[in-house]
Design a protein around this motif. Sequence first.
Motif, PDB file in Angstrom:
ATOM      1  N   THR A  52     -81.429  39.477   2.301  1.00  0.00           N
ATOM      2  CA  THR A  52     -81.567  39.908   0.903  1.00  0.00           C
ATOM      3  C   THR A  52     -80.456  39.343   0.019  1.00  0.00           C
ATOM      4  OG1 THR A  52     -82.787  41.888   1.503  1.00  0.00           O
ATOM      5  CG2 THR A  52     -81.620  41.946  -0.603  1.00  0.00           C
ATOM      6  N   THR A  53     -79.230  39.240   0.536  1.00  0.00           N
ATOM      7  CA  THR A  53     -78.164  38.596  -0.240  1.00  0.00           C
ATOM      8  C   THR A  53     -77.844  37.197   0.289  1.00  0.00           C
ATOM      9  OG1 THR A  53     -76.573  39.911   1.051  1.00  0.00           O
ATOM     10  CG2 THR A  53     -77.060  40.678  -1.157  1.00  0.00           C
ATOM     11  N   ALA A  54     -78.132  36.941   1.560  1.00  0.00           N
ATOM     12  CA  ALA A  54     -77.821  35.619   2.128  1.00  0.00           C
ATOM     13  C   ALA A  54     -78.679  34.509   1.515  1.00  0.00           C
ATOM     14  CB  ALA A  54     -78.007  35.642   3.648  1.00  0.00           C
ATOM     15  N   LEU A  55     -79.967  34.783   1.293  1.00  0.00           N
ATOM     16  CA  LEU A  55     -80.847  33.752   0.727  1.00  0.00           C
ATOM     17  C   LEU A  55     -80.419  33.332  -0.670  1.00  0.00           C
ATOM     18  CD1 LEU A  55     -82.980  33.997   3.134  1.00  0.00           C
ATOM     19  CD2 LEU A  55     -84.634  33.411   1.373  1.00  0.00           C
ATOM     20  N   PRO A  56     -80.229  34.303  -1.604  1.00  0.00           N
ATOM     21  CA  PRO A  56     -79.787  33.883  -2.938  1.00  0.00           C
ATOM     22  C   PRO A  56     -78.434  33.163  -2.919  1.00  0.00           C
ATOM     23  CG  PRO A  56     -80.177  36.280  -2.871  1.00  0.00           C
ATOM     24  CD  PRO A  56     -80.582  35.732  -1.548  1.00  0.00           C
ATOM     25  N   ALA A  57     -77.535  33.550  -2.003  1.00  0.00           N
ATOM     26  CA  ALA A  57     -76.238  32.863  -1.912  1.00  0.00           C
ATOM     27  C   ALA A  57     -76.436  31.415  -1.471  1.00  0.00           C
ATOM     28  CB  ALA A  57     -75.310  33.600  -0.945  1.00  0.00           C
ATOM     29  N   ALA A  58     -77.333  31.203  -0.523  1.00  0.00           N
ATOM     30  CA  ALA A  58     -77.607  29.837  -0.054  1.00  0.00           C
ATOM     31  C   ALA A  58     -78.293  29.012  -1.148  1.00  0.00           C
ATOM     32  CB  ALA A  58     -78.471  29.882   1.204  1.00  0.00           C
ATOM     33  N   ARG A  59     -79.149  29.668  -1.924  1.00  0.00           N
ATOM     34  CA  ARG A  59     -79.815  28.938  -3.026  1.00  0.00           C
ATOM     35  C   ARG A  59     -78.815  28.461  -4.068  1.00  0.00           C
ATOM     36  NH1 ARG A  59     -84.195  32.927  -2.766  1.00  0.00           N
ATOM     37  NH2 ARG A  59     -85.934  31.934  -1.669  1.00  0.00           N
ATOM     38  N   LEU A  60     -77.667  29.162  -4.167  1.00  0.00           N
ATOM     39  CA  LEU A  60     -76.626  28.735  -5.109  1.00  0.00           C
ATOM     40  C   LEU A  60     -75.748  27.634  -4.514  1.00  0.00           C
ATOM     41  CD1 LEU A  60     -75.502  32.201  -6.562  1.00  0.00           C
ATOM     42  CD2 LEU A  60     -76.830  30.437  -7.740  1.00  0.00           C
ATOM     43  N   GLY A  61     -76.064  27.204  -3.285  1.00  0.00           N
ATOM     44  CA  GLY A  61     -75.351  26.066  -2.703  1.00  0.00           C
ATOM     45  C   GLY A  61     -74.274  26.426  -1.696  1.00  0.00           C
ATOM     46  N   ALA A  62     -74.093  27.718  -1.425  1.00  0.00           N
ATOM     47  CA  ALA A  62     -73.090  28.103  -0.426  1.00  0.00           C
ATOM     48  C   ALA A  62     -73.582  27.768   0.976  1.00  0.00           C
ATOM     49  CB  ALA A  62     -72.796  29.598  -0.534  1.00  0.00           C
ATOM     50  N   ASP A  63     -72.636  27.652   1.886  1.00  0.00           N
ATOM     51  CA  ASP A  63     -72.934  27.433   3.294  1.00  0.00           C
ATOM     52  C   ASP A  63     -72.886  28.826   3.930  1.00  0.00           C
ATOM     53  OD1 ASP A  63     -73.202  26.387   5.758  1.00  0.00           O
ATOM     54  OD2 ASP A  63     -71.227  25.446   5.851  1.00  0.00           O
ATOM     55  N   VAL A  64     -74.044  29.397   4.261  1.00  0.00           N
ATOM     56  CA  VAL A  64     -74.113  30.824   4.577  1.00  0.00           C
ATOM     57  C   VAL A  64     -74.477  31.087   6.038  1.00  0.00           C
ATOM     58  CG1 VAL A  64     -75.125  33.062   3.924  1.00  0.00           C
ATOM     59  CG2 VAL A  64     -74.869  31.260   2.194  1.00  0.00           C
ATOM     60  N   LEU A  65     -73.716  31.989   6.650  1.00  0.00           N
ATOM     61  CA  LEU A  65     -74.061  32.504   7.968  1.00  0.00           C
ATOM     62  C   LEU A  65     -74.354  33.997   7.821  1.00  0.00           C
ATOM     63  CD1 LEU A  65     -74.254  32.362  11.096  1.00  0.00           C
ATOM     64  CD2 LEU A  65     -71.807  32.922  11.151  1.00  0.00           C
ATOM     65  N   GLY A  66     -75.546  34.409   8.240  1.00  0.00           N
ATOM     66  CA  GLY A  66     -75.886  35.834   8.252  1.00  0.00           C
ATOM     67  C   GLY A  66     -75.720  36.366   9.667  1.00  0.00           C
ATOM     68  N   VAL A  67     -75.022  37.468   9.815  1.00  0.00           N
ATOM     69  CA  VAL A  67     -74.845  38.082  11.135  1.00  0.00           C
ATOM     70  C   VAL A  67     -75.400  39.503  11.083  1.00  0.00           C
ATOM     71  CG1 VAL A  67     -73.135  38.990  12.765  1.00  0.00           C
ATOM     72  CG2 VAL A  67     -72.859  36.686  11.820  1.00  0.00           C
ATOM     73  N   ASP A  68     -76.281  39.821  12.024  1.00  0.00           N
ATOM     74  CA  ASP A  68     -76.844  41.162  12.080  1.00  0.00           C
ATOM     75  C   ASP A  68     -76.982  41.578  13.532  1.00  0.00           C
ATOM     76  OD1 ASP A  68     -78.326  43.033   9.814  1.00  0.00           O
ATOM     77  OD2 ASP A  68     -79.098  43.397  11.833  1.00  0.00           O
ATOM     78  N   ILE A  69     -76.927  42.883  13.780  1.00  0.00           N
ATOM     79  CA  ILE A  69     -77.001  43.385  15.154  1.00  0.00           C
ATOM     80  C   ILE A  69     -78.436  43.438  15.674  1.00  0.00           C
ATOM     81  CG2 ILE A  69     -77.175  45.853  14.571  1.00  0.00           C
ATOM     82  CD1 ILE A  69     -74.919  46.098  16.898  1.00  0.00           C
ATOM     83  N   ALA A  70     -79.401  43.417  14.749  1.00  0.00           N
ATOM     84  CA  ALA A  70     -80.808  43.559  15.148  1.00  0.00           C
ATOM     85  C   ALA A  70     -81.463  42.196  15.338  1.00  0.00           C
ATOM     86  CB  ALA A  70     -81.560  44.364  14.082  1.00  0.00           C
ATOM     87  N   SER A  71     -81.907  41.923  16.562  1.00  0.00           N
ATOM     88  CA  SER A  71     -82.468  40.589  16.844  1.00  0.00           C
ATOM     89  C   SER A  71     -83.738  40.325  16.034  1.00  0.00           C
ATOM     90  CB  SER A  71     -82.733  40.418  18.337  1.00  0.00           C
ATOM     91  OG  SER A  71     -83.490  41.498  18.819  1.00  0.00           O
ATOM     92  N   ASN A  72     -84.527  41.374  15.757  1.00  0.00           N
ATOM     93  CA  ASN A  72     -85.747  41.159  14.966  1.00  0.00           C
ATOM     94  C   ASN A  72     -85.420  40.739  13.531  1.00  0.00           C
ATOM     95  OD1 ASN A  72     -84.737  43.878  14.773  1.00  0.00           O
ATOM     96  ND2 ASN A  72     -86.631  44.553  13.808  1.00  0.00           N
ATOM     97  N   LEU A  73     -84.311  41.255  12.989  1.00  0.00           N
ATOM     98  CA  LEU A  73     -83.937  40.896  11.609  1.00  0.00           C
ATOM     99  C   LEU A  73     -83.336  39.499  11.555  1.00  0.00           C
ATOM    100  CD1 LEU A  73     -82.545  44.333  10.358  1.00  0.00           C
ATOM    101  CD2 LEU A  73     -84.873  43.406  10.213  1.00  0.00           C
TER     102      LEU A  73
END
Length: 274
Positions: A52-73
Amino acid sequence: MSMTINPNKALWEKGDFTRIAESMRESGEALVMTLGIAEGLKVLDLGSGDGTTALPAARLGADVLGVDIASNLVAAGNERARSAGLANLRFQEGDASDLSELEDDSFDLVGSIFGAMFAPRPFDVAKEMVRVTRPGGRIVMGNWIPNDPTLVAQILKISSAYSPPPPEGFVSPMTWGVEDNVIERFAAAGVPEEKISFERATYTFNFPGRPSELVGLFRAYYGPTMNAFEAAAASGREADLQTELDALFNAQNTSPSDDATSIPATFVRVTVSV
């Protein structure tokens, strides 16, 4: 040998948070627009869900890593990144209280919007966030506030009234919404109080249906609410819980339309200069 089940992982893999996240996209994007994200900024999104926040950050040109505990997410996030054609965005599984797979000083910005607050061992979470942020970088957290009258604090409060008591030593995620706790946790990680600032902000849940239908999504897909309904069913109080949540969502709905839902929720935005 039995694998110990991580209760936090089980909680967030239980349902399908992507179904709730759809109502959070607009506010996620608006929030990212306030973070001063530029081309090439290295960003870690902790407790990223499906982006939800990682996608818009990447669209602005950032190099983004999303880390989550849930494998499905994590899988859903990587699928969204692929569909959006964002080669500068990837998701991996990880625990905010132990980011051992991430190097020290590797991110310009560590963001966690209603994410890391749910991880166990908050002092470890603060320490890990500081460790992976480079000197001169920032940490930005969005945390729900205990006993706040708005939506999410109230969902969690109502849900906990129907749920079995938490295990010994459990620290409520809502303690991240208390300024003194935040200061104490980051102080233990070596960050002086004057480098931490707080502001109240609003996050709006927008949903193209009636409030009771949004309650239905929380009941079917949001781990804490699912657990509350299971516990309520066991004591024959399922209908009471449903009634309480319906009343809450209806009372807080600000949409002028009968078949749309728009519910503002207050949170505390924490900014830490590392």
